[in-house]
Structures are given as C-alpha cells and as structure tokens.
Write a protein that holds these residues in place. Structure first.
Motif, PDB file in Angstrom:
ATOM      1  N   UNK A   1       0.827  -1.210   0.000  1.00 24.11           N
ATOM      2  CA  UNK A   1       0.000   0.000   0.000  1.00 24.11           C
ATOM      3  C   UNK A   1       0.863   1.262   0.000  1.00 24.11           C
ATOM      4  N   UNK A   2       1.859   1.308   0.893  1.00 24.75           N
ATOM      5  CA  UNK A   2       2.712   2.496   0.958  1.00 24.75           C
ATOM      6  C   UNK A   2       3.578   2.630  -0.294  1.00 24.75           C
ATOM      7  N   UNK A   3       3.996   1.511  -0.856  1.00 27.34           N
ATOM      8  CA  UNK A   3       4.767   1.560  -2.089  1.00 27.34           C
ATOM      9  C   UNK A   3       3.919   2.109  -3.230  1.00 27.34           C
ATOM     10  N   UNK A   4       2.664   1.681  -3.307  1.00 23.13           N
ATOM     11  CA  UNK A   4       1.763   2.173  -4.349  1.00 23.13           C
ATOM     12  C   UNK A   4       1.504   3.665  -4.195  1.00 23.13           C
ATOM     13  N   UNK A   5       1.476   4.128  -2.952  1.00 23.29           N
ATOM     14  CA  UNK A   5       1.256   5.559  -2.709  1.00 23.29           C
ATOM     15  C   UNK A   5       2.519   6.379  -2.956  1.00 23.29           C
ATOM     16  N   UNK A   6       3.658   5.707  -3.133  1.00 18.78           N
ATOM     17  CA  UNK A   6       4.906   6.409  -3.379  1.00 18.78           C
ATOM     18  C   UNK A   6       5.647   6.786  -2.114  1.00 18.78           C
ATOM     19  N   UNK A   7       5.188   6.314  -0.972  1.00 21.24           N
ATOM     20  CA  UNK A   7       5.830   6.617   0.311  1.00 21.24           C
ATOM     21  C   UNK A   7       6.846   5.522   0.612  1.00 21.24           C
ATOM     22  N   UNK A   8       7.990   5.609  -0.057  1.00 20.91           N
ATOM     23  CA  UNK A   8       8.996   4.553   0.058  1.00 20.91           C
ATOM     24  C   UNK A   8       9.695   4.552   1.413  1.00 20.91           C
ATOM     25  N   UNK A   9       9.746   5.707   2.068  1.00 20.24           N
ATOM     26  CA  UNK A   9      10.384   5.775   3.379  1.00 20.24           C
ATOM     27  C   UNK A   9       9.592   4.972   4.412  1.00 20.24           C
ATOM     28  N   UNK A  10       8.279   5.143   4.419  1.00 22.04           N
ATOM     29  CA  UNK A  10       7.440   4.387   5.343  1.00 22.04           C
ATOM     30  C   UNK A  10       7.434   2.910   4.965  1.00 22.04           C
ATOM     31  N   UNK A  11       7.407   2.611   3.671  1.00 24.49           N
ATOM     32  CA  UNK A  11       7.455   1.215   3.226  1.00 24.49           C
ATOM     33  C   UNK A  11       8.741   0.551   3.701  1.00 24.49           C
ATOM     34  N   UNK A  12       9.845   1.293   3.693  1.00 23.69           N
ATOM     35  CA  UNK A  12      11.126   0.746   4.142  1.00 23.69           C
ATOM     36  C   UNK A  12      11.085   0.396   5.629  1.00 23.69           C
ATOM     37  N   UNK A  13      10.376   1.196   6.409  1.00 26.51           N
ATOM     38  CA  UNK A  13      10.236   0.904   7.843  1.00 26.51           C
ATOM     39  C   UNK A  13       9.507  -0.416   8.042  1.00 26.51           C
ATOM     40  N   UNK A  14       8.429  -0.616   7.292  1.00 28.01           N
ATOM     41  CA  UNK A  14       7.675  -1.861   7.406  1.00 28.01           C
ATOM     42  C   UNK A  14       8.451  -3.043   6.834  1.00 28.01           C
ATOM     43  N   UNK A  15       9.260  -2.808   5.795  1.00 29.13           N
ATOM     44  CA  UNK A  15      10.100  -3.884   5.250  1.00 29.13           C
ATOM     45  C   UNK A  15      11.113  -4.332   6.293  1.00 29.13           C
ATOM     46  N   UNK A  16      11.662  -3.376   7.032  1.00 27.16           N
ATOM     47  CA  UNK A  16      12.605  -3.716   8.089  1.00 27.16           C
ATOM     48  C   UNK A  16      11.897  -4.510   9.190  1.00 27.16           C
ATOM     49  N   UNK A  17      10.679  -4.106   9.523  1.00 26.70           N
ATOM     50  CA  UNK A  17       9.926  -4.843  10.547  1.00 26.70           C
ATOM     51  C   UNK A  17       9.641  -6.268  10.076  1.00 26.70           C
TER      52      UNK A  17
END
Length: 51
Positions: free
Chosen positions: A28-44
């Motif tokens: 969802x965050x990747x689709x919205x273009x929010x890669x910084x937040x997506x990276x946080x969830x990828x780390x989690x």
C-alpha cells in the motif's frame, strides 16, 4: 427448540497472518509512493522473519 450447530473454529497460523498484513501494508505504501514508510515496514518484516 435450539437449531444452533456449533462449527469448529478455523485453524490459522498467526505468524502467517502477521506476515500477510505487513506485506499488504508495504504494498500500500509503495503504491502511494511513500517509500520511506514502506522501508520501515520492510525492516519490521525482515526482523519478524528472523533476518
């Protein structure tokens, strides 16, 4: 008369559910273009997978 018939509870794997939900959040965050937040969830997700 009681027509209630108990059904067995569906078995599920809680770890699989958490991984699925984290993957959906990342998508969802990747689709919205929010890669910084997506990276946080990828780390989690990586920490949860033990990596």
């Amino acid at each position: 008369m009681n027509d209630y018939v108990p059904r067995p509870r569906e078995r599920y794997d809680a770890h699989w559910v958490i991984k699925r939900d984290l993957a959906n959040i990342i998508a969802k965050y990747t689709a919205w273009g929010d890669l910084e937040t997506a990276a946080v969830y990828k780390e989690a997700l990586a920490r949860y997978n033990g990596g």
